[in-house]
Design a protein around this motif. Structure first.
Motif, mmCIF file in Angstrom:
data_model
loop_
_atom_site.group_PDB
_atom_site.id
_atom_site.type_symbol
_atom_site.label_atom_id
_atom_site.label_comp_id
_atom_site.label_asym_id
_atom_site.label_seq_id
_atom_site.Cartn_x
_atom_site.Cartn_y
_atom_site.Cartn_z
ATOM 1 N N VAL A 63 0.812 -1.225 0.000
ATOM 2 C CA VAL A 63 0.000 0.000 0.000
ATOM 3 C C VAL A 63 0.839 1.265 0.000
ATOM 4 O O VAL A 63 0.291 2.367 -0.145
ATOM 5 C CB VAL A 63 -0.972 0.029 1.214
ATOM 6 C CG1 VAL A 63 -1.794 -1.233 1.272
ATOM 7 C CG2 VAL A 63 -0.220 0.267 2.515
ATOM 8 N N LYS A 64 2.146 1.126 0.147
ATOM 9 C CA LYS A 64 3.004 2.302 0.226
ATOM 10 C C LYS A 64 2.874 3.142 -1.034
ATOM 11 O O LYS A 64 2.899 2.611 -2.147
ATOM 12 C CB LYS A 64 4.455 1.880 0.442
ATOM 13 C CG LYS A 64 5.362 2.994 0.917
ATOM 14 C CD LYS A 64 6.709 2.431 1.354
ATOM 15 C CE LYS A 64 7.582 3.510 1.970
ATOM 16 N NZ LYS A 64 8.886 2.978 2.427
ATOM 17 N N GLY A 65 2.691 4.442 -0.834
ATOM 18 C CA GLY A 65 2.512 5.342 -1.957
ATOM 19 C C GLY A 65 1.063 5.547 -2.357
ATOM 20 O O GLY A 65 0.744 6.480 -3.111
ATOM 21 N N ARG A 66 0.179 4.690 -1.864
ATOM 22 C CA ARG A 66 -1.247 4.812 -2.182
ATOM 23 C C ARG A 66 -2.088 5.138 -0.956
ATOM 24 O O ARG A 66 -3.095 5.839 -1.067
ATOM 25 C CB ARG A 66 -1.771 3.513 -2.803
ATOM 26 C CG ARG A 66 -1.073 3.102 -4.083
ATOM 27 C CD ARG A 66 -1.757 1.894 -4.725
ATOM 28 N NE ARG A 66 -1.704 0.711 -3.882
ATOM 29 C CZ ARG A 66 -2.785 0.049 -3.455
ATOM 30 N NH1 ARG A 66 -3.986 0.456 -3.794
ATOM 31 N NH2 ARG A 66 -2.654 -1.025 -2.686
ATOM 32 N N PHE A 67 -1.710 4.626 0.187
ATOM 33 C CA PHE A 67 -2.437 4.846 1.433
ATOM 34 C C PHE A 67 -1.677 5.835 2.314
ATOM 35 O O PHE A 67 -0.447 5.893 2.281
ATOM 36 C CB PHE A 67 -2.622 3.544 2.203
ATOM 37 C CG PHE A 67 -3.562 2.550 1.586
ATOM 38 C CD1 PHE A 67 -4.038 2.693 0.292
ATOM 39 C CD2 PHE A 67 -3.974 1.450 2.322
ATOM 40 C CE1 PHE A 67 -4.894 1.763 -0.270
ATOM 41 C CE2 PHE A 67 -4.834 0.513 1.782
ATOM 42 C CZ PHE A 67 -5.288 0.669 0.477
ATOM 43 N N SER A 68 -2.428 6.560 3.124
ATOM 44 C CA SER A 68 -1.823 7.510 4.052
ATOM 45 C C SER A 68 -2.546 7.432 5.390
ATOM 46 O O SER A 68 -3.766 7.590 5.450
ATOM 47 C CB SER A 68 -1.914 8.930 3.485
ATOM 48 O OG SER A 68 -1.380 9.857 4.404
ATOM 49 N N ILE A 69 -1.777 7.201 6.451
ATOM 50 C CA ILE A 69 -2.350 7.131 7.788
ATOM 51 C C ILE A 69 -2.089 8.446 8.505
ATOM 52 O O ILE A 69 -1.031 9.063 8.338
ATOM 53 C CB ILE A 69 -1.765 5.933 8.585
ATOM 54 C CG1 ILE A 69 -2.517 5.737 9.900
ATOM 55 C CG2 ILE A 69 -0.262 6.094 8.806
ATOM 56 C CD1 ILE A 69 -2.133 4.442 10.620
ATOM 57 N N SER A 70 -3.066 8.891 9.277
ATOM 58 C CA SER A 70 -2.918 10.130 10.037
ATOM 59 C C SER A 70 -3.758 10.030 11.309
ATOM 60 O O SER A 70 -4.490 9.062 11.496
ATOM 61 C CB SER A 70 -3.352 11.340 9.196
ATOM 62 O OG SER A 70 -4.724 11.226 8.842
ATOM 63 N N ARG A 71 -3.620 11.034 12.166
ATOM 64 C CA ARG A 71 -4.394 11.042 13.401
ATOM 65 C C ARG A 71 -4.655 12.457 13.852
ATOM 66 O O ARG A 71 -3.888 13.372 13.529
ATOM 67 C CB ARG A 71 -3.666 10.264 14.503
ATOM 68 C CG ARG A 71 -2.309 10.836 14.863
ATOM 69 C CD ARG A 71 -1.509 9.875 15.719
ATOM 70 N NE ARG A 71 -2.045 9.772 17.073
ATOM 71 C CZ ARG A 71 -1.634 8.863 17.960
ATOM 72 N NH1 ARG A 71 -0.721 7.971 17.613
ATOM 73 N NH2 ARG A 71 -2.155 8.836 19.172
ATOM 74 N N ASP A 72 -5.721 12.639 14.590
ATOM 75 C CA ASP A 72 -6.066 13.922 15.200
ATOM 76 C C ASP A 72 -6.201 13.647 16.695
ATOM 77 O O ASP A 72 -7.221 13.121 17.150
ATOM 78 C CB ASP A 72 -7.371 14.456 14.613
ATOM 79 C CG ASP A 72 -7.724 15.836 15.134
ATOM 80 O OD1 ASP A 72 -7.287 16.184 16.253
ATOM 81 O OD2 ASP A 72 -8.440 16.575 14.433
ATOM 82 N N ASN A 73 -5.157 13.970 17.450
ATOM 83 C CA ASN A 73 -5.155 13.649 18.877
ATOM 84 C C ASN A 73 -6.250 14.407 19.638
ATOM 85 O O ASN A 73 -6.773 13.915 20.640
ATOM 86 C CB ASN A 73 -3.788 13.936 19.483
ATOM 87 C CG ASN A 73 -2.726 12.988 18.971
ATOM 88 O OD1 ASN A 73 -3.002 11.825 18.654
ATOM 89 N ND2 ASN A 73 -1.499 13.468 18.870
ATOM 90 N N ALA A 74 -6.592 15.580 19.172
ATOM 91 C CA ALA A 74 -7.642 16.357 19.848
ATOM 92 C C ALA A 74 -9.003 15.680 19.720
ATOM 93 O O ALA A 74 -9.865 15.821 20.581
ATOM 94 C CB ALA A 74 -7.704 17.769 19.274
ATOM 95 N N LYS A 75 -9.184 14.938 18.630
ATOM 96 C CA LYS A 75 -10.454 14.243 18.404
ATOM 97 C C LYS A 75 -10.370 12.757 18.746
ATOM 98 O O LYS A 75 -11.344 12.025 18.571
ATOM 99 C CB LYS A 75 -10.885 14.400 16.944
ATOM 100 C CG LYS A 75 -11.201 15.838 16.549
ATOM 101 C CD LYS A 75 -11.661 15.914 15.098
ATOM 102 C CE LYS A 75 -12.014 17.338 14.715
ATOM 103 N NZ LYS A 75 -12.438 17.435 13.300
#
Length: 119
Positions: A63-75
């Protein structure tokens, strides 16, 4: 009681995009790492992506280059942006998180959300 609830799965055509969300709720101090796994019938659960509290990310080669993981610690929410989807990405996607509850770190899982890539 800590719960992880995923959302955002569905049916998409090849080449399309989806964004999965994973909201962590309950009584806890903080979330350490967050991970996304996927599983198809008859196969072992596969680690797709991970993000640390410091936002360091890692991805599986598929999935590298196609998927992106992120997070919002406040939420208290993690995300998996999936682009250029392929039929082989079809699977149930699970969110996994390490959560500090009082003085102990426990791992929790969401219920899974189905992603189907088909024309």
């Amino acid at each position: 009681q800590v719960q992880l609830v995923e959302s955002g799965g569905g049916l998409v055509q090849p080449g399309g995009s989806l964004r999965l969300s994973c909201e962590v709720s309950g009584t806890f101090s903080r979330i350490s790492f967050m991970r996304w796994y996927r599983q198809t019938p008859g196969k072992e659960r596969e680690l797709v992506a991970q993000i640390t509290r410091g936002d360091t990310t890692t991805y599986s080669g598929s999935v590298k280059g196609r998927f992106s993981i992120s997070r919002d610690n406040a939420k208290n929410t993690g995300y998996l942006q999936m682009n250029s989807l392929k039929p082989e990405d079809t699977a149930v996607y699970y969110c996994n998180a390490a959560v500090l509850v009082f003085t102990r770190v426990n791992e929790y899982w969401g219920q899974g959300t189905q992603v189907t890539v088909s024309s």
